[in-house]
Write an enzyme that holds these catalytic residues in place. Structure first.
Site, PDB file in Angstrom:
ATOM      1  CE  LYS A 132      -4.215  -1.891   1.952  1.00  0.00           C
ATOM      2  NZ  LYS A 132      -5.050  -2.039   3.149  1.00  0.00           N
ATOM      3  CE  LYS A 135      10.875   5.208   3.734  1.00  0.00           C
ATOM      4  NZ  LYS A 135      11.949   5.501   4.929  1.00  0.00           N
ATOM      5  N   PRO A 194      -4.802   7.223  21.424  1.00  0.00           N
ATOM      6  CG  PRO A 194      -5.826   9.232  22.193  1.00  0.00           C
ATOM      7  CD  PRO A 194      -5.159   8.781  21.198  1.00  0.00           C
ATOM      8  CB  SER A 247      12.962  11.541  -0.505  1.00  0.00           C
ATOM      9  OG  SER A 247      12.586  10.381  -0.370  1.00  0.00           O
ATOM     10  N   GLY A 280      19.183   4.057   3.565  1.00  0.00           N
ATOM     11  CA  GLY A 280      19.385   5.316   3.252  1.00  0.00           C
ATOM     12  C   GLY A 280      19.350   5.913   4.957  1.00  0.00           C
ATOM     13  N   GLY A 297      18.312   3.938   7.261  1.00  0.00           N
ATOM     14  CA  GLY A 297      18.561   2.928   7.859  1.00  0.00           C
ATOM     15  C   GLY A 297      17.398   2.364   8.650  1.00  0.00           C
ATOM     16  CG  ASP A 353      25.199   7.888   5.386  1.00  0.00           C
ATOM     17  OD1 ASP A 353      24.638   7.606   4.142  1.00  0.00           O
ATOM     18  OD2 ASP A 353      24.452   7.171   6.417  1.00  0.00           O
ATOM     19  CE  LYS A 388       9.000  -8.751 -19.483  1.00  0.00           C
ATOM     20  NZ  LYS A 388      10.047  -8.053 -20.787  1.00  0.00           N
TER      21      LYS A 388
END
Length: 339
Positions: free
Chosen positions: A51, A56, A69, A84, A185, A187, A216, A279
């Site tokens: 999704k 993420k 809550p 980003s 990135g 991490g 880095d 693909k």
């Protein structure tokens, strides 16, 4: 698991329970042609089908649900983050599910498709310069103006725990897996995966892969101390421009077995291989992990590491910016750090 880390495996287990009803169990796909090229059995964890188009949502949703809550009156006035693109989309989507306004600080250089997607999910976008310093400064200002709560894209413990649920799925889908290769990135994903893998099956290797222009993580492992990028990185892998941070570094330092760096040509070549052979319309950030596995230097990894799972982290591609298609040459050797 050592108490010095910001999360434990128990946090990943809780995250899995917390989010499993609202995310996809993404498939693991294979390619005989890519197996031949790599000289190993490759398994592709397809988070591009998740999704919002990337992994993420796992961390974002876990973090948002941790903020809810018992009484509606105590619900946060807003959530704020810098991204980003992919974390911004995920946080906006997760916040919308719970009826919370989202404010996303986005670099002006972020892909247009990701900015449009964030807006489409209903967030308010605030632009910043493409540097860690600018992102942090603008984010702090927006938090003060909105009285919002920060959900950091990669250093928030609940986000890291959510990303670790990828490894739970991989161990079930590929029980004979010998290694996972993860783009890095900030991490959050590789840290969550490392916590999970080393708790459940410590013999499995966890490798991080990053652009040589944004190395880095490699430099930090090499020097034995957190070494952030000094300048805004120039790479087509826009999802891994961030530096690892105080919460992800100890986990990466201790639990990630190797860090590989790859060139821009290697990233382009690997990304186009997936497009052409499988693909699958992955974004270049997802191509970073395959680029690492296809490099000649990966051949120094023990042949006993035969079954390799590559996390295809996302598929939010800016189709208007693909002027580099067809330009990449075959991969060349790259660096690695062994621990």
């Amino acid at each position: 698991m050592c108490a010095q880390y910001c999360i434990s495996f128990a946090d990943v287990e809780k995250a899995h329970i917390n989010i499993q009803d609202s995310i996809h169990l993404t498939p693991v796909l294979t390619s005989s042609i890519l197996n031949q090229i790599a000289g190993r059995n490759l398994f592709f964890k397809c988070e591009l089908f998740q999704k919002t188009g990337s992994f993420k949502i796992r961390g974002a949703l876990n973090a948002i649900r941790g903020l809810i809550p018992d009484t509606p009156e105590e619900k946060p006035k807003a959530v704020v983050t810098h991204s980003s693109g992919n974390h911004g989309q995920a946080l906006t989507y997760a916040a919308k599910l719970e009826g919370i306004p989202a404010y996303i600080v986005v670099p002006q250089t972020a892909p247009n498709c990701k900015k449009l997607a964030i807006q489409a999910y209903g967030a308010s976008i605030v632009y910043c310069d493409p540097s860690d310093e600018s992102r942090e400064k603008v984010t702090q200002r927006i938090m003060q103006e909105t009285e919002g709560i920060l959900v950091h894209p990669n250093q928030e413990p609940a986000v890291i725990a959510g990303q670790g649920t990828i490894a739970l799925e991989v161990l079930n889908q590929v029980p004979l897996v010998d290694a996972l290769v993860v783009p890095v990135g900030g991490g959050g994903m590789v840290a969550g995966i490392a916590i999970t893998i080393k708790a459940l099956k410590p013999s499995v290797k966890v490798y991080a892969a990053e652009p040589s222009n944004a190395d880095d993580c490699y430099q930090s492992k090499l020097k034995g101390e957190l070494t952030p990028n000094l300048h805004p990185p120039e790479t087509i892998a826009d999802g891994v421009k961030s530096s690892i941070g105080l919460n992800t570094w100890p986990i990466i330092r201790d639990l990630v077995d190797d860090v590989f760096t790859v060139t821009e040509d290697e990233i382009k070549y690997a990304t186009q291989l997936v497009w052409g052979r499988m693909k699958l319309l992955i974004e270049p950030t997802a191509g970073v992990a395959l680029a690492a596995v296809l490099s000649q230097h990966f051949q120094t990894v023990s042949p006993e590491v035969k079954n390799v799972c590559i996390v295809l982290s996302g598929g939010n591609v800016d189709l208007t910016s693909l002027n580099w298609v067809g330009q990449a040459e075959r991969p060349a050797p790259y660096q690695t750090v062994s621990v």
